[in-house]
Design an enzyme around this catalytic site. Sequence first.
Site, mmCIF file in Angstrom:
data_model
loop_
_atom_site.group_PDB
_atom_site.id
_atom_site.type_symbol
_atom_site.label_atom_id
_atom_site.label_comp_id
_atom_site.label_asym_id
_atom_site.label_seq_id
_atom_site.Cartn_x
_atom_site.Cartn_y
_atom_site.Cartn_z
ATOM 1 N N SER A 115 0.884 -9.933 -0.809
ATOM 2 C CA SER A 115 0.681 -8.486 -0.770
ATOM 3 C C SER A 115 1.025 -7.830 0.551
ATOM 4 O O SER A 115 1.265 -6.616 0.594
ATOM 5 C CB SER A 115 -0.764 -8.172 -1.155
ATOM 6 O OG SER A 115 -1.649 -8.844 -0.294
ATOM 7 N N SER A 147 -7.910 2.265 8.790
ATOM 8 C CA SER A 147 -7.101 1.907 9.961
ATOM 9 C C SER A 147 -6.182 0.735 9.641
ATOM 10 O O SER A 147 -5.441 0.265 10.476
ATOM 11 C CB SER A 147 -8.002 1.545 11.144
ATOM 12 O OG SER A 147 -8.851 0.484 10.781
ATOM 13 N N LYS A 206 0.807 -1.226 0.000
ATOM 14 C CA LYS A 206 0.000 0.000 0.000
ATOM 15 C C LYS A 206 0.839 1.276 0.000
ATOM 16 O O LYS A 206 0.382 2.327 -0.436
ATOM 17 C CB LYS A 206 -0.919 -0.005 1.221
ATOM 18 C CG LYS A 206 -2.078 -0.998 1.112
ATOM 19 C CD LYS A 206 -3.183 -0.437 0.238
ATOM 20 C CE LYS A 206 -4.426 -1.325 0.273
ATOM 21 N NZ LYS A 206 -5.478 -0.777 -0.607
ATOM 22 N N GLY A 239 -15.973 -12.286 0.134
ATOM 23 C CA GLY A 239 -15.768 -10.898 -0.324
ATOM 24 C C GLY A 239 -15.623 -10.852 -1.829
ATOM 25 O O GLY A 239 -14.673 -10.303 -2.361
ATOM 26 N N ASP A 274 -17.016 -9.301 -4.331
ATOM 27 C CA ASP A 274 -17.677 -8.199 -5.035
ATOM 28 C C ASP A 274 -17.166 -8.038 -6.470
ATOM 29 O O ASP A 274 -17.963 -7.784 -7.383
ATOM 30 C CB ASP A 274 -17.511 -6.885 -4.259
ATOM 31 C CG ASP A 274 -16.073 -6.587 -3.929
ATOM 32 O OD1 ASP A 274 -15.420 -7.443 -3.290
ATOM 33 O OD2 ASP A 274 -15.576 -5.512 -4.315
ATOM 34 N N GLU A 322 -10.133 -13.406 -4.748
ATOM 35 C CA GLU A 322 -10.913 -12.800 -3.671
ATOM 36 C C GLU A 322 -11.263 -13.857 -2.633
ATOM 37 O O GLU A 322 -11.352 -15.045 -2.958
ATOM 38 C CB GLU A 322 -12.222 -12.205 -4.210
ATOM 39 C CG GLU A 322 -12.027 -10.943 -5.034
ATOM 40 C CD GLU A 322 -13.359 -10.293 -5.409
ATOM 41 O OE1 GLU A 322 -13.488 -9.082 -5.219
ATOM 42 O OE2 GLU A 322 -14.253 -11.009 -5.891
#
Lengths: 322, 322
Positions: free
Chosen positions: A301, A75, A50, A205, A207, A201
Amino acid sequence: MQIEDVRAAAVRLDGVVHRTPVLRSRTLDDLVGAEVFLKCENFQRTGSFKLRGAYHAASRLPADRLARGLITYSSGNHGQAVAFAARELGVPAVVLMPADAPRSKREATIGYGAEVVTFDRYADDREALGRALASDRGLTLVPPYDHPDVIAGQGTVALELLDAVEGLEMLVVPVGGGGLMAGSAIVATGLHPGIRLIGVEPLAGDDTRRSLDAGRRVAIEVPRTIADGQAARLPGELTFAVNRRLVEGIVLVSDDEIRDAMRFAVGRLKIVTEPSGASALAALLATRIGRLPSRVGVVVSGGNVDAGRFAELLVEDVSTSS
Amino acid sequence: MQIEDVRAAAVRLDGVVHRTPVLRSRTLDDLVGAEVFLKCENFQRTGSFKLRGAYHAASRLPADRLARGLITYSSGNHGQAVAFAARELGVPAVVLMPADAPRSKREATIGYGAEVVTFDRYADDREALGRALASDRGLTLVPPYDHPDVIAGQGTVALELLDAVEGLEMLVVPVGGGGLMAGSAIVATGLHPGIRLIGVEPLAGDDTRRSLDAGRRVAIEVPRTIADGQAARLPGELTFAVNRRLVEGIVLVSDDEIRDAMRFAVGRLKIVTEPSGASALAALLATRIGRLPSRVGVVVSGGNVDAGRFAELLVEDVSTSS
């Protein structure tokens, strides 16, 4: 967006992010019947990929806006990334966090020099609070995925991997909001037009999978999964537009399969992964992808999980005991 | 023994062992007030540095003896290393193991192609059994530490570290039988005569510390410690002769301090260490060494611990619950 945007991001990120290692395991290769190259962003500064997107996006802000500071709601890994990026750039950062967020996340964020503003997750309107703070202090919101500069930053993961390893025929990438997948897809198809791109995924989750099936963005209920970094309810608008065009498909992995992959990473690779970080590896180990080509790149990741929680996740049947 | 012996070992090991990575952590540097360079042998093939000594010693055997095969008593890292080395060299290997050894160790050893012969740890005489097998089949025993070729092989850990990092003023090295320490000391003092060498033992396994204090080898009771790789009762004869001459001192760490270091490795370094593998890091984190010089090398010697046991070790107060 083009591969040139990602190359430009790589130049800005040079000296700020680590060029993370690519690990191999003969045991893994034998198990899945392919040569697997694991791009280990768990070794990235702040513990996840990130930082790439957050720093890149922040560094592209006009100097006067940047100087007033950054704000984020996350968070999780993106929050830590924004805090760290702000410190590197010498500007203030505010991270909004629910009052009951884990102490370790709060401490890590404060440790990176950010101001943590807490809210009551049941009583307060987080977005209204964020807007008010941003407007009072002139802070700029750094979005976690749905922004071209964030996507370009995340794409440097695949740029480094494809630079380090020749002849990859498939990339397997975790999908949450879709920024890492979109950036990686732009790079990979730019460099190797025939490369296959598989997103992963968590089962709960899904989506992006549902959205791809429907041909439009579909929202799901708040996912209950150990893969908190992939618990998005809705794909990003920009990320979905890219992924819809370039990604072959999304495969799903269960929380148990993710835990198996985390245990494999401990026993065989000797690395610590957070659940989201192990999901792409889980897709290989659980044979969710079908026949693999001979050389496969997999993105690990992130590795942000405190030791106690990590221990819980490694123990069998944690799902039934919690 | 000289540094040339270790250089010759490095040539033999080239292409067989990994040149393991040297990790850094700013958090660690800030905590201990020095630049710390972690030589990560947990990423070595077979999961520990032991492959270096075992392979080197085996590869130096006369061809006719080597062809008949290898034998070892160790059910731990050295046993796996001998099994792996035998496979690489294309010769048979027998590993003697107590019948109640952990299944994961047995499976790993068999996975490397060795024959596992079990014995009853309470009823059988392991050494007599080993001698009988070795004599029947013409197998050669590969000792775990007290042999010049084993010591030279282990010394390649320090050779690689000192080659990768300039200006190290101290090496901190886990001590079990003393082979890794002795090999490292020969290399380090050969390359940098003023370098300080600190060994680390678990509090309950302080045979080398006591032996250094006494000026001769002293045996202790079988140590009860989580650091099973360092549970030696008596230093080796050769290793002690080297370490007595070259090592500044031995510091001791408790099992709780080792667990703290393992948790630090998970939370900050994102790596998996076995207890012995984390003991040198523990010595730094628990400030057992006193004032550190500006650049310190630390050996993380191994990462062989199965996921369930690893989880147990990460949880607070495991000592009181077991």
